[in-house]
Scaffold this active site. Structure first.
Site, PDB file in Angstrom:
ATOM      1  CE  LYS A 128      -4.182  -1.988   2.027  1.00  0.00           C
ATOM      2  NZ  LYS A 128      -5.166  -1.813   3.007  1.00  0.00           N
ATOM      3  CE  LYS A 155      -8.683 -12.170  -1.540  1.00  0.00           C
ATOM      4  NZ  LYS A 155      -8.042 -11.824  -0.130  1.00  0.00           N
ATOM      5  CE  LYS A 197     -16.251  -1.752  -3.938  1.00  0.00           C
ATOM      6  NZ  LYS A 197     -17.476  -1.531  -3.041  1.00  0.00           N
TER       7      LYS A 197
END
Length: 333
Positions: free
Chosen positions: A114, A197, A200
């Site tokens: 991140k 994976k 969204k």
């Protein structure tokens, strides 16, 4: 009667969940609710480690709670609550921050992933220390088992390390949780990049199916799903796109991969994709109806999350009192 083992898990409120969330986690949670003492929360405190619009966060938190119930979680059987409604999560997190090493947090894969996408001056302390909040989430409920996928295994290892470190310093305080690995470990991958994976957060909306997607959107996304040039339905690692579609088919119908391969022998991908689209539509249709109903009845959702927080609070406070006493805090009463 023997006490049921405790299971804890939660999902971030990012609005409507994906088919991957549903098949990879939620369906498994539903299957566990009769056999275990389950605590499932909406982890809205984790959500603010990256910027969020307050009105969207409120809306998404209720949507995820509605998704939980519509997917089959029974508030009479499990404890459903919103993380921020139980203050002990934040309180224990501070204490355990003082027993979690800087190096451990710096090695966390999700933090590294991140933070790479952010400007260095935009990386917050919360993003760095949120694994300790996750540790607290789990340890507060004296959790025996945590349903984990491969991407969460590192967080559970940290949880075990911190629990053992605290227990060794102050005597037995926390249960050291074990991973709960589903017998069906197949992950649901992106429809556009079957090596990743389903998520969204993917920029390409054709890569994921939302629980609230309309039938036409589901058919369109399945038609565009990546396969390969072989044109043969086979279950192997050289055809990851086809393998992923077979996993989706299998998780919904409970048919084995071998049965599915036999069923589509000589039929090609078009028929295969059309059938999967209809299977997904039929699976999601009653869930979508229930979500619509729940979101129109927010008073009912409010009763669920208030009642759930009250139940969770009693258990969490018991653990927190024990921790406060051991570290030397004077009790207020």
């Amino acid at each position: 009667m023997e006490d049921k083992k405790v299971i804890f898990s939660g999902m971030q409120p990012s609005g409507s969940l994906t088919l991957g969330n549903y098949l990879g986690a939620l369906k498994n949670w539903v299957n566990l609710q009769n056999e275990y003492d389950c605590y499932y929360c909406v982890v809205n405190m984790h959500a603010i480690t990256v910027p969020k619009e307050p009105k969207d966060l409120r809306k998404n938190t209720l949507e995820v709670l509605a998704n939980y119930i519509a997917a089959g979680l029974d508030p009479e059987l499990v404890t459903l609550f919103i993380q921020s409604h139980v203050a002990a999560h934040a309180e224990l997190s501070w204490v355990l921050n003082c027993f979690t090493y800087y190096g451990e947090l710096g090695r966390m894969t999700q933090f590294k992933d991140k933070s790479k996408k952010m400007e260095s001056n935009a990386i917050t302390a919360g993003l760095f220390t949120y694994p300790t909040l996750m540790v607290s989430d789990i340890l507060l409920y004296q959790t025996d088992l945590v349903p984990v996928g491969e991407d969460q295994r590192q967080h559970l290892e940290l949880t075990r390390d911190v629990a053992q470190r605290f227990n060794n310093r102050f005597s037995e305080t926390f249960k050291v949780p074990e991973p709960f690995i589903s017998k069906d470990g197949a992950k649901i991958m992106s429809l556009q990049d079957p090596t990743s994976k389903m998520s969204k957060s993917d920029a390409n909306e054709n890569s994921y199916i939302l629980l609230m997607d309309k039938p036409d959107a589901i058919r369109r996304k399945l038609k565009r799903a990546v396969t390969d040039s072989e044109g043969v339905v086979r279950y192997n690692d050289t055809q990851p796109g086809v393998k992923n579609l077979i996993n989706i088919y299998s998780k919904i119908t409970n048919k084995s991969s071998q049965e599915i391969v036999s069923e589509y022998e000589g039929k090609g991908y078009a028929k295969f994709k059309d059938d999967i689209a209809e299977i997904i539509i039929n699976e999601l249709s009653p869930i979508q109806d229930k979500i619509d109903y729940l979101l129109k009845n927010k008073d009912y959702l409010e009763k669920i999350y208030i009642s759930g927080a009250e139940k969770a609070e009693k258990v969490a406070r018991k653990t927190l009192r024990k921790v406060y006493k051991k570290v030397g805090f004077i009790p207020r009463f």
